[in-house]
Structures are given as structure tokens and as C-alpha cells.
Design an enzyme around this catalytic site. Structure first.
Site, PDB file in Angstrom:
ATOM      1  N   GLU A 153       0.861  -1.184   0.000  1.00 20.67           N
ATOM      2  CA  GLU A 153       0.000   0.000   0.000  1.00 20.67           C
ATOM      3  C   GLU A 153       0.898   1.236   0.000  1.00 20.67           C
ATOM      4  O   GLU A 153       1.969   1.241   0.594  1.00 20.67           O
ATOM      5  CB  GLU A 153      -0.906  -0.005   1.237  1.00 20.67           C
ATOM      6  CG  GLU A 153      -1.985  -1.048   1.124  1.00 20.67           C
ATOM      7  CD  GLU A 153      -2.915  -1.089   2.335  1.00 20.67           C
ATOM      8  OE1 GLU A 153      -3.097  -0.072   3.003  1.00 20.67           O
ATOM      9  OE2 GLU A 153      -3.442  -2.186   2.589  1.00 20.67           O
ATOM     10  N   CYS A 261      -1.812  -6.865   6.598  1.00 24.23           N
ATOM     11  CA  CYS A 261      -1.263  -8.136   6.100  1.00 24.23           C
ATOM     12  C   CYS A 261      -0.229  -8.829   6.982  1.00 24.23           C
ATOM     13  O   CYS A 261      -0.437  -9.972   7.358  1.00 24.23           O
ATOM     14  CB  CYS A 261      -0.747  -7.935   4.693  1.00 24.23           C
ATOM     15  SG  CYS A 261      -2.133  -7.596   3.596  1.00 24.23           S
ATOM     16  N   LYS A 322       1.528   3.094   8.088  1.00 26.34           N
ATOM     17  CA  LYS A 322       2.738   3.573   7.437  1.00 26.34           C
ATOM     18  C   LYS A 322       2.328   4.842   6.691  1.00 26.34           C
ATOM     19  O   LYS A 322       1.125   5.164   6.637  1.00 26.34           O
ATOM     20  CB  LYS A 322       3.299   2.522   6.473  1.00 26.34           C
ATOM     21  CG  LYS A 322       2.351   2.189   5.333  1.00 26.34           C
ATOM     22  CD  LYS A 322       2.827   0.991   4.555  1.00 26.34           C
ATOM     23  CE  LYS A 322       3.301   1.342   3.188  1.00 26.34           C
ATOM     24  NZ  LYS A 322       3.597   0.191   2.346  1.00 26.34           N
ATOM     25  N   ARG A 329      -5.573  -0.052   9.530  1.00 28.44           N
ATOM     26  CA  ARG A 329      -5.763  -1.412  10.033  1.00 28.44           C
ATOM     27  C   ARG A 329      -4.490  -1.890  10.730  1.00 28.44           C
ATOM     28  O   ARG A 329      -3.398  -1.777  10.197  1.00 28.44           O
ATOM     29  CB  ARG A 329      -6.139  -2.359   8.871  1.00 28.44           C
ATOM     30  CG  ARG A 329      -7.529  -2.086   8.329  1.00 28.44           C
ATOM     31  CD  ARG A 329      -7.891  -3.015   7.179  1.00 28.44           C
ATOM     32  NE  ARG A 329      -7.208  -2.692   5.946  1.00 28.44           N
ATOM     33  CZ  ARG A 329      -7.364  -3.368   4.789  1.00 28.44           C
ATOM     34  NH1 ARG A 329      -8.165  -4.410   4.749  1.00 28.44           N
ATOM     35  NH2 ARG A 329      -6.719  -3.005   3.714  1.00 28.44           N
TER      36      ARG A 329
HETATM   37  P1  NAD Z   1      -9.916  -5.077   1.411  1.00 29.43           P
HETATM   38  O1  NAD Z   1     -10.555  -5.372   2.704  1.00 29.43           O
HETATM   39  O2  NAD Z   1      -9.402  -3.699   1.142  1.00 29.43           O
HETATM   40  O3  NAD Z   1     -10.905  -5.467   0.212  1.00 29.43           O
HETATM   41  C1  NAD Z   1     -11.573  -6.684   0.129  1.00 29.43           C
HETATM   42  C2  NAD Z   1     -12.865  -6.445  -0.632  1.00 29.43           C
HETATM   43  O4  NAD Z   1     -13.523  -7.697  -0.866  1.00 29.43           O
HETATM   44  C3  NAD Z   1     -13.879  -5.574   0.121  1.00 29.43           C
HETATM   45  O5  NAD Z   1     -14.242  -4.459  -0.671  1.00 29.43           O
HETATM   46  C4  NAD Z   1     -15.077  -6.500   0.375  1.00 29.43           C
HETATM   47  O6  NAD Z   1     -16.327  -5.838   0.365  1.00 29.43           O
HETATM   48  C5  NAD Z   1     -14.926  -7.465  -0.794  1.00 29.43           C
HETATM   49  N1  NAD Z   1     -15.644  -8.730  -0.607  1.00 29.43           N
HETATM   50  C6  NAD Z   1     -15.644  -9.544   0.478  1.00 29.43           C
HETATM   51  N2  NAD Z   1     -16.417 -10.619   0.239  1.00 29.43           N
HETATM   52  C7  NAD Z   1     -16.909 -10.487  -1.020  1.00 29.43           C
HETATM   53  C8  NAD Z   1     -17.758 -11.278  -1.822  1.00 29.43           C
HETATM   54  N3  NAD Z   1     -18.258 -12.447  -1.376  1.00 29.43           N
HETATM   55  N4  NAD Z   1     -18.080 -10.848  -3.057  1.00 29.43           N
HETATM   56  C9  NAD Z   1     -17.599  -9.664  -3.509  1.00 29.43           C
HETATM   57  N5  NAD Z   1     -16.776  -8.878  -2.789  1.00 29.43           N
HETATM   58  C10 NAD Z   1     -16.424  -9.280  -1.557  1.00 29.43           C
HETATM   59  O7  NAD Z   1      -8.735  -6.132   1.255  1.00 29.43           O
HETATM   60  P2  NAD Z   1      -7.323  -5.945   0.522  1.00 29.43           P
HETATM   61  O8  NAD Z   1      -6.404  -5.181   1.400  1.00 29.43           O
HETATM   62  O9  NAD Z   1      -7.543  -5.524  -0.873  1.00 29.43           O
HETATM   63  O10 NAD Z   1      -6.818  -7.472   0.540  1.00 29.43           O
HETATM   64  C11 NAD Z   1      -7.451  -8.460  -0.239  1.00 29.43           C
HETATM   65  C12 NAD Z   1      -6.597  -9.711  -0.208  1.00 29.43           C
HETATM   66  O11 NAD Z   1      -5.315  -9.425  -0.806  1.00 29.43           O
HETATM   67  C13 NAD Z   1      -6.283 -10.247   1.181  1.00 29.43           C
HETATM   68  O12 NAD Z   1      -6.215 -11.641   1.122  1.00 29.43           O
HETATM   69  C14 NAD Z   1      -4.914  -9.668   1.495  1.00 29.43           C
HETATM   70  O13 NAD Z   1      -4.189 -10.447   2.410  1.00 29.43           O
HETATM   71  C15 NAD Z   1      -4.267  -9.716   0.129  1.00 29.43           C
HETATM   72  N6  NAD Z   1      -3.203  -8.711  -0.076  1.00 29.43           N
HETATM   73  C16 NAD Z   1      -3.386  -7.437   0.365  1.00 29.43           C
HETATM   74  C17 NAD Z   1      -2.378  -6.484   0.107  1.00 29.43           C
HETATM   75  C18 NAD Z   1      -2.512  -5.063   0.588  1.00 29.43           C
HETATM   76  O14 NAD Z   1      -1.539  -4.323   0.487  1.00 29.43           O
HETATM   77  N7  NAD Z   1      -3.644  -4.625   1.099  1.00 29.43           N
HETATM   78  C19 NAD Z   1      -1.242  -6.856  -0.620  1.00 29.43           C
HETATM   79  C20 NAD Z   1      -1.121  -8.186  -1.066  1.00 29.43           C
HETATM   80  C21 NAD Z   1      -2.111  -9.109  -0.797  1.00 29.43           C
HETATM   81  C1  UGA Z   2       3.407  -5.734   2.866  1.00 32.13           C
HETATM   82  C2  UGA Z   2       4.488  -6.264   1.908  1.00 32.13           C
HETATM   83  O1  UGA Z   2       5.569  -5.325   1.855  1.00 32.13           O
HETATM   84  C3  UGA Z   2       3.927  -6.459   0.486  1.00 32.13           C
HETATM   85  O2  UGA Z   2       4.932  -7.042  -0.343  1.00 32.13           O
HETATM   86  C4  UGA Z   2       2.722  -7.420   0.581  1.00 32.13           C
HETATM   87  O3  UGA Z   2       2.129  -7.561  -0.694  1.00 32.13           O
HETATM   88  C5  UGA Z   2       1.699  -6.843   1.540  1.00 32.13           C
HETATM   89  O4  UGA Z   2       2.315  -6.645   2.848  1.00 32.13           O
HETATM   90  C6  UGA Z   2       0.561  -7.799   1.755  1.00 32.13           C
HETATM   91  O5  UGA Z   2       0.693  -8.979   1.651  1.00 32.13           O
HETATM   92  O6  UGA Z   2      -0.475  -7.232   2.048  1.00 32.13           O
HETATM   93  P1  UGA Z   2       2.263  -3.374   3.288  1.00 32.13           P
HETATM   94  O7  UGA Z   2       1.567  -4.052   4.420  1.00 32.13           O
HETATM   95  O8  UGA Z   2       1.493  -2.509   2.365  1.00 32.13           O
HETATM   96  O9  UGA Z   2       2.999  -4.461   2.374  1.00 32.13           O
HETATM   97  O10 UGA Z   2       3.392  -2.430   3.900  1.00 32.13           O
HETATM   98  P2  UGA Z   2       4.946  -2.550   4.239  1.00 32.13           P
HETATM   99  O11 UGA Z   2       5.644  -1.432   3.591  1.00 32.13           O
HETATM  100  O12 UGA Z   2       5.487  -3.895   4.024  1.00 32.13           O
HETATM  101  O13 UGA Z   2       4.926  -2.249   5.800  1.00 32.13           O
HETATM  102  C7  UGA Z   2       4.296  -3.123   6.723  1.00 32.13           C
HETATM  103  C8  UGA Z   2       4.584  -2.667   8.141  1.00 32.13           C
HETATM  104  O14 UGA Z   2       5.966  -2.859   8.462  1.00 32.13           O
HETATM  105  C9  UGA Z   2       4.306  -1.171   8.366  1.00 32.13           C
HETATM  106  O15 UGA Z   2       3.747  -0.985   9.643  1.00 32.13           O
HETATM  107  C10 UGA Z   2       5.688  -0.539   8.296  1.00 32.13           C
HETATM  108  O16 UGA Z   2       5.795   0.670   8.986  1.00 32.13           O
HETATM  109  C11 UGA Z   2       6.535  -1.634   8.916  1.00 32.13           C
HETATM  110  N1  UGA Z   2       7.951  -1.576   8.486  1.00 32.13           N
HETATM  111  C12 UGA Z   2       8.288  -1.811   7.192  1.00 32.13           C
HETATM  112  C13 UGA Z   2       8.929  -1.331   9.428  1.00 32.13           C
HETATM  113  O17 UGA Z   2       8.640  -1.128  10.625  1.00 32.13           O
HETATM  114  N2  UGA Z   2      10.249  -1.328   9.028  1.00 32.13           N
HETATM  115  C14 UGA Z   2      10.614  -1.547   7.737  1.00 32.13           C
HETATM  116  O18 UGA Z   2      11.842  -1.535   7.452  1.00 32.13           O
HETATM  117  C15 UGA Z   2       9.601  -1.799   6.799  1.00 32.13           C
END
Ligand code: NAD
Ligand code: UGA
Length: 433
Positions: A153, A261, A322, A329
Site C-alpha cells: 500500500e 497483512c 505507514k 488497520r
Molecule cells: P480489502 O478489505 O481492502 O478489500 C476486500 C474487498 O472484498 C472488500 O471491498 C469486500 O467488500 C470485498 N468482498 C468480500 N467478500 C466479497 C464477496 N463475497 N463478493 C464480492 N466482494 C467481496 O482487502 P485488501 O487489502 O484488498 O486485501 C485483499 C486480499 O489481498 C487479502 O487476502 C490480502 O491479504 C491480500 N493482499 C493485500 C495487500 C494489501 O496491500 N492490502 C497486498 C497483497 C495481498
Molecule cells: C506488505 C508487503 O511489503 C507487500 O509485499 C505485501 O504484498 C503486503 O504486505 C501484503 O501482503 O499485504 P504493506 O503491508 O502494504 O505491504 O506495507 P509494508 O511497507 O510492508 O509495511 C508493513 C509494516 O511494516 C508497516 O507498519 C511498516 O511501517 C513496517 N515496516 C516496514 C517497518 O517497521 N520497518 C521496515 O523496514 C519496513
């Protein structure tokens, strides 16, 4: 290719919009109708740098749209599922949303559709979904694919277009061919593509996040040692990072890792491994270490306030987990504030983008919501940098000194200019130094 995306949170919406940008025709759906309405009214449901511009350009090209109706997905050759996978109380990954989404989709899929799981899920989930589909007595051939996401993010657009690798778990040559079409422009640009079975792809995702979380927990503990010996953490990281085998990334000490995550994924991985009979002692220790980290941060504030937080005014700069996101979250800042409130402190706080989301979690009247940094500093007994927002660097330490009741600055992100703060007469403390 005609592509559908189910679940348009941070991952799904970024993926959908960016897939449209590389020429695919994308339709997105979410069960959250507010999100759909916002998008249909040209508003993004959350902040992600650059996403608005990408969204506008996808709309102009007429190859991106959102819908409330699953039947609009019936032309899709590939469906990405990116619904949330939070943790259950047991620590296990909650797969209810994924199963719900598959059930809602199934009646509208056509033969030979790729069902691509982008959500982070435990090894074996794609197989479980395959069994679920088979048990529905469908006559369709559905190709299950695991294609985990690695974007961060705050950097999501950059990460989509510049991934270190694309991981694809699949079972059929047809799925491999179609995934090659989806990612053709990346393959042309020589981005490494790892093709494997679905369970290995699923584990690559968990193992990567857990490794990064481990690096952070490690440097946070080393920072504690560094503080005890009056060492300098920045030089320490530089000295470590010059060894290419170590590297200097993900070694920034802080108040503990947060976000939607790392905390959930390491719990889910630890729980999964335990039930498989291969407990991950290192990851279990990382979970404990990160929990302890928040206590350590509170102890630091408490010490600077003479041992008691009762009635003390603590300024907290930053609420998001961050910088460059509005996501709060599992934010360490929120945890720290909650504990300060438990200890009867008064909290003043400000965040450039996280206020709206933070107010849905923190409802105490012991909190004053401020409009900028100086307002937070005014009359505070300690000022804490909880998130590394660039704009906090521009604060004038002399003005901060004048405004504060007691001139204590605790920089939990090592963001500010130490020398400047010290010569301005502030008692400045960073992490690990
Ligand atoms: P999020 O909570 O921002 O979004 C999830 C969306 O799915 C919501 O808008 C919700 O309403 C929708 N949803 C839930 N159930 C549904 C259904 N049955 N039909 C249609 N829509 C539905 O979640 P996110 O942060 O985008 O993460 C999604 C997945 O990707 C998670 O498994 C997370 O671990 C993974 N992921 C997240 C990140 C990240 O940086 N946020 C990075 C890599 C992987
Ligand atoms: C992290 C991973 O970096 C992504 O590769 C992955 O796709 C994602 O989780 C996921 O699976 O959702 P994100 O959670 O967006 O991404 O943010 P990060 O930049 O990784 O930071 C995560 C947390 O670690 C934050 O609270 C950040 O402040 C902390 N952090 C990160 C530290 O305290 N020190 C660091 O050196 C790096």
C-alpha cells in the site's frame, strides 16, 4: 482479454484498473454496494497514490467498469478473486468471503474460465476451491490458478507495473497459456515469472511476508540492544546492509509492524504450519516480539513522563500503519493510543490522511483531534512520531519547543533531524540511538 475482478479493496481495485491500463477489458464487482456507488460516481473508496489518475484514464479508454450484478461477469475468460482473508480468533485464515464469492460467481462462469485467487490464502486453498466447484456438479471446466499479490500500500501502482516477480500456481497447460496472455507485457519486459503448483505459489506468498516481518522484528530487537550500549542504529544498519547477503531493506526500526497483512499473515502461517505438524518457532517468536514492541513503546513514553501517564497530555503525530496511505488497520499508532487511554492519558493527534478511518476505531473523549502538527504539540508533555509522514519533517523544532508543556520528542520512526531537535533545546529520543 475479458477479465473480471471480485473484491475491489486495495488489491482488487488496483489490479483491475492496472489490468485495464495494459489493454485488458475489465469488469469489477464487490458485495460492498457503497464502494460500487462511489466508483460509479467517480470517487475512489480509499487513497492510493496515482490510482485516481489511472482510474480516469481507464474510464476514458472505456475498458474498465464496475457492476453490482454477477451476471455481468459471464463473458469473462479469467476472474481474479481478491476478497479479504482476515484471521479467525484461532489465528487461522478466514476463507468465508472467498467461498462466498466463488458460490456467487459459479452460476455465471462459462466453460474454460480461469479462476485466479489473488487473495492471500493458506497452501491447499486453491485445491479446496477446486473440490468445492466439483462438488457443485457443474459441467464446466474451471481452471484454478493461484496468483498471489506482492504490492505494498502506498506504492501499489508502482509495484503493479514493476513487480520483482510474478508467481503463478496452476495445473493445466491451458491455464499457463492464458496467464501468459494476461501478463504478456511483463514477460516481454523480462519480469521473472515463477510457474509452479498452486500450493507452492500460496506458500511463496506467506513465506515472503513472514520473512520480511522477521527482518523488522529482528532490527527492532537489535535497536533495543543498540540503545543499551549508546550505539547508533543508522550506522549499524549501514554497516550491516553493505553486505549484499544481508541488504539494507526492511531494516527500519520502529514501533512494530502493522497493516492489514503482516500481522494476519504471520499468524495464519504459524497456525497452518502447527496444524501440519511443522511448527514455525521463528515465526511464533516474531509474533511475540511484535506484540512486546508496543509495550516497549508505551514504557518509553511512560518513562519520559516521570513514571505515570495519568492526566498527561501526549501528542501523537501519525495514525496510519505507514505513510502514504489512509489505512489504519492494525496500525501501531492506534495500539499505542489505546494503551495511553487505558492508562488515563489525554491524547492529541493528527494524521494527513488517516483521521477519518481512525475515528471509526477510537471513540474516547480523552482524544483531541487536531488539524495540524503544531496544534498537537501545544501543551503536550510528550510528542510522539508514530508514522513517517514527510510533512512532519517540515515542523519547526523551535516552535514545537515553545508550544510544548514539557519539551520531549519521541521519534518512533527516526524521521526527524536529530541534531536540529537537540540544538533547539528539545529532549529528543529516536529508536535505537
Ligand atoms: P480489502 O478489505 O481492502 O478489500 C476486500 C474487498 O472484498 C472488500 O471491498 C469486500 O467488500 C470485498 N468482498 C468480500 N467478500 C466479497 C464477496 N463475497 N463478493 C464480492 N466482494 C467481496 O482487502 P485488501 O487489502 O484488498 O486485501 C485483499 C486480499 O489481498 C487479502 O487476502 C490480502 O491479504 C491480500 N493482499 C493485500 C495487500 C494489501 O496491500 N492490502 C497486498 C497483497 C495481498
Ligand atoms: C506488505 C508487503 O511489503 C507487500 O509485499 C505485501 O504484498 C503486503 O504486505 C501484503 O501482503 O499485504 P504493506 O503491508 O502494504 O505491504 O506495507 P509494508 O511497507 O510492508 O509495511 C508493513 C509494516 O511494516 C508497516 O507498519 C511498516 O511501517 C513496517 N515496516 C516496514 C517497518 O517497521 N520497518 C521496515 O523496514 C519496513
Amino acid at each position: 482479454m475479458k477479465i473480471a475482478v471480485v473484491g475491489i479493496g486495495y488489491v482488487g481495485l488496483t489490479t483491475g484498473i492496472c489490468l485495464a491500463a495494459i489493454g485488458h477489458s475489465v469488469v469489477c464487482i464487490d458485495k460492498n454496494l457503497k464502494r460500487i456507488n462511489q466508483l460509479q460516481n467517480n470517487q475512489l473508496p480509499f487513497f492510493e497514490p496515482g490510482l485516481t489518475e489511472q482510474y480516469q484514464s481507464a474510464l476514458k479508454q472505456h475498458n474498465f467498469r464496475v457492476t453490482k450484478d454477477f451476471s455481468d461477469l459471464s463473458e469473462a475468460e479469467a476472474v481474479f478473486i481478491s476478497v479479504g482473508t482476515p484471521t479467525e480468533e484461532t489465528g487461522e485464515s478466514k476463507l468465508t468471503y472467498l467461498i462466498e464469492a466463488v458460490r456467487a460467481l459459479l452460476p455465471y462462469l462459462k466453460n474454460n474460465t480461469l479462476l485466479i485467487i489473488k487473495s492471500t490464502v493458506p497452501p491447499g486453498t486453491s485445491q479446496m476451491i477446486k473440490t468445492l466447484i466439483e462438488s457443485s456438479h457443474t459441467k464446466l471446466d474451471i481452471h484454478l490458478v493461484s496468483n498471489p499479490e506482492f504490492l505494498r500500500e502506498g506504492n501499489a501502482i508502482y509495484d503493479f507495473f514493476n513487480p520483482d516477480r510474478i508467481v503463478i500456481g496452476l495445473e493445466s497447460p491451458y491455464a499457463e497459456k492464458k496467464m501468459g496472455e494476461i501478463y504478456a507485457s511483463f514477460i516481454e519486459n523480462k519480469i521473472p515469472v515463477v510457474v509452479t503448483n498452486t500450493q507452492t505459489a500460496e506458500l511463496i506468498k506467506y513465506a515472503s511476508n513472514a520473512f520480511l516481518a522477521t527482518k523488522i522484528a529482528y532490527i527492532n530487537e537489535i535497536a533495543n540492544v543498540c540503545e543499551n550500549i549508546n550505539g547508533d542504529i543508522e550506522t549499524l544498519i549501514y554497516g550491516m546492509g553493505l553486505d549484499h547477503r544481508v541488504g539494507n531493506q526492511f531494516l527500519r526500526p520502529g514501533p512494530g509492524f502493522g497493516g492489514s497483512c503482516f500481522p494476519k499473515d504471520i499468524k495464519a502461517l504459524a497456525q497452518f504450519a502447527k496444524t501440519q505438524g511443522s511448527p514455525l518457532k521463528i515465526i511464533e517468536a516474531v509474533i511475540k516480539s511484535n506484540a512486546t514492541r508496543k509495550t516497549t513503546m508505551i514504557q518509553k513514553i511512560e518513562k519520559e513522563c516521570g513514571g505515570s501517564l495519568h492526566g498527561r497530555v501526549i501528542g501523537i503525530l501519525g495514525l496510519t500503519f505507514k505513510a502514504n496511505t489512509d489505512d489504519v488497520r492494525e496500525s501501531p499508532a492506534i495500539d499505542v493510543i489505546s494503551e495511553l487511554l487505558n492508562k488515563n492519558a489525554m491524547v492529541k493527534t493528527y494524521d494527513p490522511l488517516g483521521m477519518y478511518n481512525a475515528k471509526t476505531i477510537l471513540t474516547s473523549n480523552q482524544i483531541t483531534w487536531c488539524k495540524e502538527g503544531y496544534e498537537v504539540a501545544k501543551d503536550a508533555n510528550a510528542l510522539v512520531i508514530a508514522t513517517e509522514w514527510e510533512e512532519f519533517k517540515a515542523l519547526d523544532p523551535k516552535k514545537i519547543k515553545q508550544l510544548m508543556e514539557t519539551p520531549v520528542v519521541l521519534d518512533f520512526r527516526n524521521l526527524l533531524n536529530e541534531q536540529l531537535y537537540k540544538i533547539s533545546g528539545l529532549h529528543y529520543q529516536k529508536i535505537g540511538g
